[in-house]
Scaffold this active site. Structure first.
Site, PDB file in Angstrom:
ATOM      1  N   LYS A   1     -76.889 -62.314 -68.005  1.00 42.53           N
ATOM      2  CA  LYS A   1     -76.754 -61.066 -67.253  1.00 42.53           C
ATOM      3  C   LYS A   1     -76.329 -59.921 -68.179  1.00 42.53           C
ATOM      4  O   LYS A   1     -76.769 -58.775 -67.995  1.00 42.53           O
ATOM      5  CB  LYS A   1     -75.752 -61.235 -66.118  1.00 42.53           C
TER       6      LYS A   1
ATOM      7  N   TYR B   1     -74.780 -68.150 -67.899  1.00 35.99           N
ATOM      8  CA  TYR B   1     -75.172 -67.224 -66.830  1.00 35.99           C
ATOM      9  C   TYR B   1     -74.728 -65.809 -67.147  1.00 35.99           C
ATOM     10  O   TYR B   1     -75.541 -64.872 -67.141  1.00 35.99           O
ATOM     11  CB  TYR B   1     -74.577 -67.674 -65.491  1.00 35.99           C
TER      12      TYR B   1
ATOM     13  N   THR C   1     -72.982 -58.261 -62.501  1.00 37.55           N
ATOM     14  CA  THR C   1     -71.802 -59.012 -62.095  1.00 37.55           C
ATOM     15  C   THR C   1     -70.605 -58.690 -62.974  1.00 37.55           C
ATOM     16  O   THR C   1     -70.767 -58.327 -64.146  1.00 37.55           O
ATOM     17  CB  THR C   1     -72.093 -60.533 -62.182  1.00 37.55           C
ATOM     18  N   ASP C   2     -69.415 -58.853 -62.418  1.00 34.25           N
ATOM     19  CA  ASP C   2     -68.201 -58.655 -63.207  1.00 34.25           C
ATOM     20  C   ASP C   2     -68.038 -59.727 -64.283  1.00 34.25           C
ATOM     21  O   ASP C   2     -67.282 -59.548 -65.244  1.00 34.25           O
ATOM     22  CB  ASP C   2     -66.956 -58.635 -62.318  1.00 34.25           C
ATOM     23  N   GLU C   3     -68.775 -60.833 -64.174  1.00 34.34           N
ATOM     24  CA  GLU C   3     -68.629 -61.924 -65.132  1.00 34.34           C
ATOM     25  C   GLU C   3     -69.069 -61.545 -66.539  1.00 34.34           C
ATOM     26  O   GLU C   3     -68.723 -62.230 -67.503  1.00 34.34           O
ATOM     27  CB  GLU C   3     -69.390 -63.155 -64.639  1.00 34.34           C
TER      28      GLU C   3
END
Length: 323
Positions: free
Chosen positions: A151, A147, A123-125
């Site tokens: 990741k 989260y 994810t870009d997060e």
């Protein structure tokens, strides 16, 4: 190629499985999914009769299950993850267990069984928040939620297994996905279904947080490009090219269902809420020929229509999750 798809009963994973099996009568895919609250086996009903489809219910954190199912597969596409930021703020344990430990168990099995390629979906997060410009794949990771931190750990583990063990690993990092079959705790399906039911929708803070939106079908096409053409040890950003503030998104959804701003309830902002995400995805565009095919206007309209037509899918899920 026989592909093991983890988390294949979830939102993005099931789209990938439906897409690949529908396009290729000779495809062979095994889905490994624990069927937690957001994994819905019915998401795979459209392809359940495909001769190359196999479903295994199991936990990616269980070495015995993973070892048994990993055998005889040529590639892994790893979607399985706990992914809801709000849930990670309430309790980080399941996120660390599934996203970090689960990925490690899969990587160990992939090395042991000499799997040809391991594609880790991220994810870009993991990059944090960016006020101007866009992240390239070389940008330092700076996660702000449990989260995204979990990741990030999984990303680094996967890349470390490439460098340490020579495992053919590729990593994709995508922007916010939307489309059919998305579990209704996420913002777009939550807002659509609440508005359809005449309820209010919760908008965090002043709604100025910005996200780039990517239709799930475009994301899965990108994943397949990376699976077959990406370079081992590389990261590929996957963007949608549509940056929208949460306030604007809310307005678009209100218009789509014919509701007014009186249906919006402003709530306290999320802890550590990232202001803006923006990916530079020129690498996958230039190297692999990726480009989104679904415009945000068309994709959003089709998504609203899908939820209107599939109450029998989402209503029991919302009732079970008390959403």
């Amino acid at each position: 190629m026989r592909i093991l798809v983890t988390g294949g009963a979830g939102f993005i994973g099931s789209e990938y499985v439906r897409q690949r099996l529908s396009a290729d009568p000779a495809a062979r895919i095994t889905v490994l999914d624990k069927l937690t609250y957001s994994g819905v086996e019915a998401n795979l009903a459209p392809v359940a009769g495909h001769p190359g489809y196999t479903f295994v219910r199991g936990d990616i954190c269980d070495p015995d299950v993973v070892g048994e199912v990993m055998a005889d597969h040529d590639a892994v596409v790893h979607f399985a993850a706990e992914s809801h930021v709000d849930r990670s703020i309430e309790g980080a344990g399941p996120f660390v267990r599934t996203n970090v430990l689960g990925t490690q168990v899969l990587l160990d099995a992939a090395v042991r069984h000499r799997v040809g390629r391991f594609l880790h979906v991220s994810t870009d997060e993991v990059y944090g928040s960016i006020s101007e410009g866009s992240w390239t794949e070389e940008w330092p990771l700076s996660p702000n939620s449990p989260y995204s931190a979990s990741k990030s750990g999984a990303d680094l583990l996967a890349l470390a297994y490439h460098r340490t063990h020579g495992l053919d690993v590729v990593v994709t990092r995508c922007t916010n996905n939307y489309g059919p079959y998305q579990f209704p705790e996420k913002v777009i399906p939550l807002f659509i279904t609440n508005l359809i039911d005449g309820r209010t929708v919760p908008l965090y803070g002043d709604g100025r947080n910005i996200r780039d939106w990517l239709h799930v079908s475009d994301h899965c096409r990108a994943i397949d490009l990376v699976l077959h053409g990406g370079r081992a040890g590389e990261v590929y950003n996957v963007g949608g090219g549509t940056e929208v503030s949460n306030h604007k998104l809310t307005g678009l959804l209100l218009d789509a269902v014919g509701a007014g701003w009186d249906r919006v309830s402003y709530v306290a902002d999320r802890k550590g809420h990232d202001l803006r995400y923006s990916l530079d995805d020129s690498k996958i565009r230039e190297h692999l020929g990726y480009a989104p095919q679904v415009s945000f206007a068309d994709g959003l309209a089709a998504t609203v229509a899908w939820y209107r037509e599939h109450r029998s899918w989402w209503e029991p899920l919302k009732a079970r999750a008390a959403l």
